[in-house]
Design an enzyme around this catalytic site. Structure first.
Site, mmCIF file in Angstrom:
data_model
loop_
_atom_site.group_PDB
_atom_site.id
_atom_site.type_symbol
_atom_site.label_atom_id
_atom_site.label_comp_id
_atom_site.label_asym_id
_atom_site.label_seq_id
_atom_site.Cartn_x
_atom_site.Cartn_y
_atom_site.Cartn_z
ATOM 1 N N GLU A 42 10.335 1.287 10.087
ATOM 2 C CA GLU A 42 11.308 2.348 9.763
ATOM 3 C C GLU A 42 10.589 3.658 10.028
ATOM 4 O OE1 GLU A 42 14.403 1.941 8.939
ATOM 5 O OE2 GLU A 42 14.524 -0.155 8.317
ATOM 6 N N LYS A 75 0.858 -1.185 0.000
ATOM 7 C CA LYS A 75 0.000 0.000 0.000
ATOM 8 C C LYS A 75 0.895 1.236 0.000
ATOM 9 C CE LYS A 75 -1.493 2.752 3.005
ATOM 10 N NZ LYS A 75 -1.447 3.978 2.191
ATOM 11 N N CYS A 98 13.718 11.001 6.344
ATOM 12 C CA CYS A 98 13.837 10.581 7.739
ATOM 13 C C CYS A 98 15.279 10.746 8.198
ATOM 14 C CB CYS A 98 13.408 9.136 7.884
ATOM 15 S SG CYS A 98 14.260 8.066 6.730
ATOM 16 N N GLU A 132 10.518 16.533 14.222
ATOM 17 C CA GLU A 132 11.071 16.320 12.896
ATOM 18 C C GLU A 132 10.615 17.493 12.016
ATOM 19 O OE1 GLU A 132 9.562 12.628 11.372
ATOM 20 O OE2 GLU A 132 11.418 12.192 10.327
#
Ligand code: NAD
Length: 494
Positions: free
Chosen positions: A260, A184, A294, A395
């Site tokens: 992850e 997906k 990331c 982040e």
């Protein structure tokens, strides 16, 4: 001319769900719109899967599993190798498609095709090397056989920021190990995965080995799959928040999981660093993918003795960056993925400045002529960012470089480790022993020592702490999709 090329390419991208080797529309005929973030325009409408479609994909993966698991390793390897070769032939298509749906500059999209392709080549090579062991038990009376087996059908969920590489980094090891998959992609960038499924089909993929569904209701369609007892593995790349939710769901079936997740990478520059290297590394670590990685450096922790010079040099570089649609020559700052991302960058910069940081350049929504409705944010440099600022904790996922000065090595380590994340760190020093101390002290799964990018298909990619579980790539990557069996045989002489 470019517009014609884009229209022609988009027409060749499938718009259906890929289930059991067939392209089909969603059962309730719903459609999902895909946008170009540089213009805000809809570029394609594709199938929007319902839970019934998700179940059909799961059925297909379960049905195809026994035959694929029993397919000789060489044949599995050759499929992946053909996919690698086809990707080289179609690399310009994939690069342009990613620039259209995700916004990254074309040069970077080409880099992603090269990186994403390496997982196909690497795992095609690893396929034939899945090995066990054989030996006498210590008493010498029996024989122990340790063998490796595919875990079973897998659900793979990927994010929008690296549409090709995040898919190949999961599909390639899964297929290499003998697993079948349902994948997906993110609803913001689903076209690359659909086009890649078509490539796999052209490479000779057996029916049902890879199934793709696209949906605007990710949770509703994927949760029943995660709770389906036939599923044996969930591999997810995305935010820590969603990862935690999926881990809870996966606990019910005690699924194997790979996660992850998010990062908050420290980039430490010591006063003995080669500043030319540090500035080059900083530009790569911060502005690759317009800061939406990331692995993006989130906090620049710079020794006070070189902080001003470092800030001056990165600011000079950043002020030369061209902003625009990724298809234009020389663009470094493409659009952010959506309006929320721009609002987040604005908020984080606003908070940092309010708390005393100095804004050296940037800090505004992109307003250059001709940028229309795109979601642009200027490349920004902040220095003297104060402890407690949101930008040091969250982040950023945008082109904002935030500098925090430090005085001692211990202080640098303490600041670097002061986060719940632990994906990657970057260290710049010309001292070998200091570099070695940093390997011991920084709490991250990966580290760049005098380099600003670490991603490599041959290396184990993954995080510590709340950045994740498991590794993708390297010799470790295939083991995420294998399970171990130990067999004891009776003494052959008894
Ligand atoms: P996200 O968590 O919002 O979405 C990731 C994927 O999960 C998408 O496909 C999304 O549709 C799906 N999803 C969302 N909610 C879901 C639910 N309830 N059930 C099932 N699926 C669901 O993350 P994102 O915004 O797409 O990506 C950015 C994040 O990904 C950042 O935090 C970034 O650090 C992380 N990331 C990590 C790595 C890594 O390797 N560690 C690589 C790339 C991105």
């Amino acid at each position: 001319m470019t517009e014609d090329r884009e229209t022609e390419l988009l027409a060749r991208v499938p718009d259906g769900l890929f289930i059991g080797g067939e392209w089909r529309s969603a059962t309730d005929d719903q459609q999902l719109r895909v946008f170009d973030p540089a213009t805000g325009r809809v570029v394609k409408k594709i199938a929007d899967a319902s839970p019934a479609d998700g179940k059909a994909a799961m059925d297909a993966a379960a049905e195809a599993f026994p035959a694929w698991a029993a397919t000789p390793a060489r044949e599995r390897a050759e499929l992946l190798r053909r996919a690698f070769d086809l990707l080289q032939e179609r690399k310009e298509d994939f690069a342009l498609l990613m620039t259209i749906e995700m916004g990254k500059p074309l040069a970077e999209a080409r880099g992603e095709v090269a990186y994403g392709g390496e997982f196909l080549r690497w795992f095609s090579e690893e396929t034939a090397r899945i090995q066990g062991r054989y030996g006498a038990n210590p008493e010498g009376t029996g024989r122990m056989i340790v063998s490796q087996h595919p875990v079973g059908p897998c659900l793979l969920i990927t994010p929008w920021n690296f549409p090709l590489a995040m898919a190949t980094r999961k599909i390639a090891p899964a297929l290499a190990a003998g697993c079948t998959v349902v994948i997906k992609p993110a609803e913001l960038t689903p076209l690359t995965t659909l086009y890649f499924a078509k490539l796999l089909e052209d490479a000779g993929l057996p029916k049902g080995v890879v199934n793709v569904f696209t949906t605007s209701t990710s949770g509703a369609v994927s949760e029943p799959i995660i709770r389906d007892p036939r599923l044996r593995k969930l591999s997810f790349t995305g935010s820590t928040q969603v990862g935690q939710k999926l881990l809870e769901q996966a606990s019910q079936g005690v699924l194997r999981t790979s996660m992850e997740l998010g990062g908050n990478a420290p980039f430490v520059v010591f006063d003995d660093a080669d500043l030319d290297k540090a500035v080059d590394g900083a530009i790569m670590a911060k502005f690759r993918n317009i800061g939406q990685a990331c692995t993006a450096a989130n906090r620049f922790i710079v020794h006070r003795g070189v902080a001003e010079e470092f800030a001056r040099r990165v600011t000079e570089r950043v002020q030369g960056f061209k902003m625009g649609r990724g298809t234009e020559d020389g663009v470094i700052i493409g659009p952010l993925i959506d309006d929320r991302a721009v609002a987040k960058a604005e908020e984080l910069v606003g908070d940092a400045v309010e708390r005393g940081a100095q804004l050296l350049t940037g800090g505004r929504r992109g307003t250059s002529d001709g940028l229309g409705e795109g979601t642009f944010y200027e490349a920004t440099v902040l220095t003297d960012v104060q402890a407690g600022s949101d930008i040091l904790r969250e982040e950023i996922f945008g082109p904002v470089l935030a500098i925090v000065p430090f005085d001692t090595e211990d202080e640098a380590v303490a600041i670097a480790n002061d986060t719940e994340y632990g994906l990657v760190s970057y260290v710049f020093t010309e001292s070998l022993s200091r570099g070695q101390r940093m390997i011991d002290k920084l709490q991250t799964g990966m580290m760049g020592l005098n380099v600003g990018v670490v991603s490599n298909a041959a290396a184990p990619f993954g995080g510590w702490k709340m950045s994740g579980l498991g590794r993708e790539g390297g010799a470790e990557g295939i083991h995420e999709y294998l399970q171990t069996k130990y067999t004891l045989t009776a003494d052959p002489y008894a």
